[in-house]
Scaffold this motif. Structure first.
Motif, short mmCIF file in Angstrom:
data_model
loop_
_atom_site.label_atom_id
_atom_site.label_comp_id
_atom_site.label_asym_id
_atom_site.label_seq_id
_atom_site.Cartn_x
_atom_site.Cartn_y
_atom_site.Cartn_z
N PHE A 1 -7.60 4.93 -5.39
CA PHE A 1 -6.75 4.00 -4.64
C PHE A 1 -7.17 3.96 -3.16
O PHE A 1 -7.11 2.91 -2.51
N MET A 2 -7.60 5.11 -2.62
CA MET A 2 -7.96 5.16 -1.20
C MET A 2 -9.38 4.65 -0.94
O MET A 2 -9.88 4.75 0.17
N VAL B 1 1.39 4.22 -2.93
CA VAL B 1 1.19 5.67 -2.75
C VAL B 1 2.45 6.42 -3.15
O VAL B 1 2.38 7.47 -3.81
N LYS C 1 0.83 -1.21 0.00
CA LYS C 1 0.00 0.00 0.00
C LYS C 1 0.87 1.26 0.00
O LYS C 1 0.64 2.19 -0.78
N PHE D 1 -3.89 12.94 -10.91
CA PHE D 1 -3.40 12.47 -9.61
C PHE D 1 -4.53 12.32 -8.60
O PHE D 1 -4.65 11.30 -7.90
N LEU D 2 -5.38 13.35 -8.51
CA LEU D 2 -6.49 13.31 -7.54
C LEU D 2 -7.39 12.11 -7.81
O LEU D 2 -7.79 11.39 -6.89
N LEU E 1 -18.67 11.80 -7.23
CA LEU E 1 -17.78 12.55 -6.35
C LEU E 1 -16.39 12.66 -6.96
O LEU E 1 -15.75 13.72 -6.91
N LEU F 1 -14.68 16.42 -7.93
CA LEU F 1 -13.62 16.78 -6.97
C LEU F 1 -12.27 16.87 -7.67
O LEU F 1 -11.48 17.77 -7.39
N LEU G 1 -5.46 8.82 -6.82
CA LEU G 1 -5.25 8.61 -5.38
C LEU G 1 -6.58 8.37 -4.65
O LEU G 1 -6.67 7.51 -3.77
N MET G 2 -7.61 9.11 -5.03
CA MET G 2 -8.90 8.92 -4.36
C MET G 2 -9.45 7.53 -4.69
O MET G 2 -10.02 6.86 -3.83
N GLU H 1 -12.43 5.35 -2.77
CA GLU H 1 -13.63 6.07 -3.21
C GLU H 1 -14.03 5.55 -4.60
O GLU H 1 -13.23 5.55 -5.52
N ARG I 1 -17.34 6.35 -5.96
CA ARG I 1 -18.51 7.08 -6.49
C ARG I 1 -18.06 8.07 -7.56
O ARG I 1 -17.37 9.05 -7.26
#
Lengths: 499, 109
Positions: B76-77, B46, B42, B69-70, B84, B88, B73-74, B79, B81
């Motif tokens: 990968f973390m 990152v 993990k 990138f956003l 969103l 975002l 990463l989102m 999210e 949806r």
């Protein structure tokens, strides 16, 4: 009288107040979110404010630094998770008060205590810092070398899990501090041909790597920081009730402010130790010691006054001696260096208005943050439970901005990544990050002063053992190295006796 | 040279400390505390995403690189949806650009 005259221009300067307000507002949110460290926010601001005028930059940085401690109590009181380590003691009385249905009163009491802590601590700083600065003027290269050594041993022995680990982290920092051009021989050291490293490892990417990007690595394992907890928005009226309760415990407040300030001055200690010490002290002098731990305002007054009073305390040795009083103050010193000001014995003679402005800012921040805090508490509650998939990427982007802005070099981003990876290992094996950082920052003070002292004495090492101030500093070094061992032995003995 | 000497001495102290802890643990029958394991996969992912972002930002400039990138990463973390993720990823870099590049006159990559 001079102090009051010096304070007035700042209190009527709207631009100055605006920057303090911006910093305070940022600090309120950064401190309230567990996982976002004040160190990270300060490191970021040091780089963003790099091109600003010194007064405005310092006002904003101070805002975040002071209010970060201030607002960390919010999540400690409401969800039993301290926003910053320095507010861990606030959970002792704050959370039981919340469980009693007095969350608003507890928050008001915390804001009131924090206000008194910053105001009293700021006043003590204004009075005592110039006195210490005056004495520091008599320091020569051997004393400066010893002072830096003392600062490093103090931070190394008091911030890590063990003294050896702390000292090793500091030595590793010193080694990183040697990268770049040698001042005496004119040769480059450990630069590997990278031109960006000729002037030494750039401090901002290093700071952001250690305290910023490394936070991201721990955030990926959590869904939301405040997950599983319910928080109701506290109303303003109940907060004012709690605010008034502070003044019912004037004795605890005054004792805690003095304890907090003194502990703040001792390098390496900081707000966490200050708040726990004053909690114990307040309990021992209280008329109602049995109520402590059950949600008693007096305990909350003690912890929140002390941790906030320690903030101006920790600034005193940073300004007068160039030795930081806490981990975050290390960043504070680098902010001064970025703006071309060298903290140390001659600081007060060279930058008296700036030094006074710092303590005045502390007071101003305390006043503004307590007012803003009361009205913003209901919004801050919502921020506490912000999901990590939003927080994480935002941290990474801000770190990029922070590391890039100073020198506009993409290589700095990779230097930041190198130190973020190093931070993973340092954290995993319990090596103190502040001690490492202090080694990097104090390296350029220790090395030249060491060689200058030897040049004065014709390479006679006894110069470090014969001058009176050096002897005192050696004794202080020994005391700080032995203190953790003595404390743990005493605690173990007490534990056996109580069994 | 001095630093190397100190570091060696401290390293020796750490070995002694570790041995003492082991002896103590053997006497009392408790386990020696070892650092909690972290998910290397993990963390490495990152780090890779961040390095790729910082490399990309130098080539395609701040806004496009940050959007990609956003989103990554989102995702990968955890999210998932789209409603969103997409707004975002697009709005955040634009807001940051307005604040920093236009508002604060900061030079962005």
């Amino acid at each position: 009288m001079d102090i009051i005259q010096g304070m007035l221009p700042y209190f009527v300067d709207l631009k100055f107040i605006f920057f303090v307000f911006v910093g305070a507002l940022a600090g309120l949110f950064v401190g309230a979110i567990p996982g976002l460290s004040v160190a990270m926010a300060t490191a970021l601001l040091v780089s963003i404010t790099y091109t600003w005028n010194t007064h405005d930059a310092m006002a904003t940085i101070m805002g975040v630094y002071v209010v970060g401690v201030f607002s960390g109590a919010l999540s400690a009181i409401l969800i039993n998770i301290p926003g910053t380590p320095s507010t861990a003691a606030s959970t002792l009385e704050g959370y039981p008060l919340t469980k009693k249905g007095l969350a608003g009163q507890a928050l008001g009491c915390s804001f009131g205590s924090s206000l008194m802590g910053t105001v009293l601590g700021g006043l003590m700083g204004l009075i005592f810092a110039p006195v210490l600065g005056h004495y520091a003027l008599s320091f020569g290269p051997p004393e400066m070398f010893m002072l830096a050594l003392f600062g490093m041993t103090a931070v190394a022995s008091l911030t890590g899990s063990s003294v050896s680990r702390g000292l090793l982290a500091a030595i590793l920092g010193l080694l990183v501090g040697t990268v770049g051009l040698d001042y005496f021989l004119g040769v480059t050291r450990c630069t590997f041909g990278v031109a960006e490293l000729y002037g030494g490892v750039p401090q901002i990417p290093l700071l952001l790597g250690l305290f910023g990007v490394s936070e991201l690595y721990s955030l990926i394992f959590k869904k939301s920081i405040g997950a599983g907890t319910t928080t109701d928005a506290p109303d303003v009226k109940s907060q004012f009730e709690g605010f008034r309760a502070v003044f019912r415990y004037k004795k605890a407040m005054l004792i805690s402010a003095v304890i907090g300030f003194i502990i703040g001055v001792i390098p390496g200690t900081g707000a966490t130790i200050a708040s726990f010490t004053s909690y114990g002290m307040a309990r021992s002098v209280s008329k109602e010691p049995d109520k402590f731990g059950t949600g008693h305002y007096e305990g909350l007054v003690a912890t929140d006054t002390a941790n906030n009073a320690s903030v101006p305390g920790s600034i005193v040795p940073a300004l007068t001696l160039g030795i930081p009083g806490s981990g975050t103050t290390v960043l504070f010193i680098s902010a001064f260096l970025m703006h071309g000001m060298q903290p140390g014995p001659s600081f007060f003679s060279n930058y008296l208005p700036e030094s006074n402005a710092i303590f005045i800012t502390v007071i101003l921040v305390g006043v503004l943050a307590s007012i803003v805090g009361i009205f913003m508490a209901k919004y801050m509650v919502k921020v506490v439970s912000l999901p990590t998939y939003i927080l994480g990427p935002i941290i990474a982007i801000f770190c990029l901005l922070g590391a890039y802005i100073c020198r506009n070099k993409v290589n700095d981003l990779f230097i930041m990544m190198v130190f973020s990876i190093l931070a993973i290992f340092l954290k995993k094996y319990n090596y103190s990050l502040p001690a490492f950082l202090l080694g990097v920052i104090l390296g350029p003070i220790i090395e030249p002063n060491f060689f200058r002292a030897l040049a004065i004495s014709n390479n006679d090492y006894s110069i470090f053992f014969t001058r009176p101030i050096c002897i005192v500093l050696w004794l202080m070094c020994a005391a700080t190295l032995l203190m953790p061992k003595l404390i743990s032995r005493r605690t173990a003995k007490k534990g056996v006796e109580s069994k | 040279m001095l630093l190397a000497l100190f570091a060696t001495a401290l390293g020796y102290c750490l070995i002694v400390e570790g041995k003492n802890q082991q002896n103590k643990a053997a006497h009392t029958g408790t386990e020696v505390s070892v650092p909690a394991p972290i998910s290397v996969k993990k963390v490495a992912s990152v780090i890779t995403i961040c390095i790729a972002y910082y490399a990309l930002v130098a080539v395609v400039t701040f806004i496009p690189a940050t959007i990609v990138f956003l989103f990554c990463l989102m995702w990968f973390m955890g999210e998932r949806r789209w409603k969103l993720l997409i707004p975002l990823s697009i709005i955040t870099p634009l807001i940051l650009y307005v604040i920093f590049a236009i508002g604060l006159s900061v030079r962005l990559p």
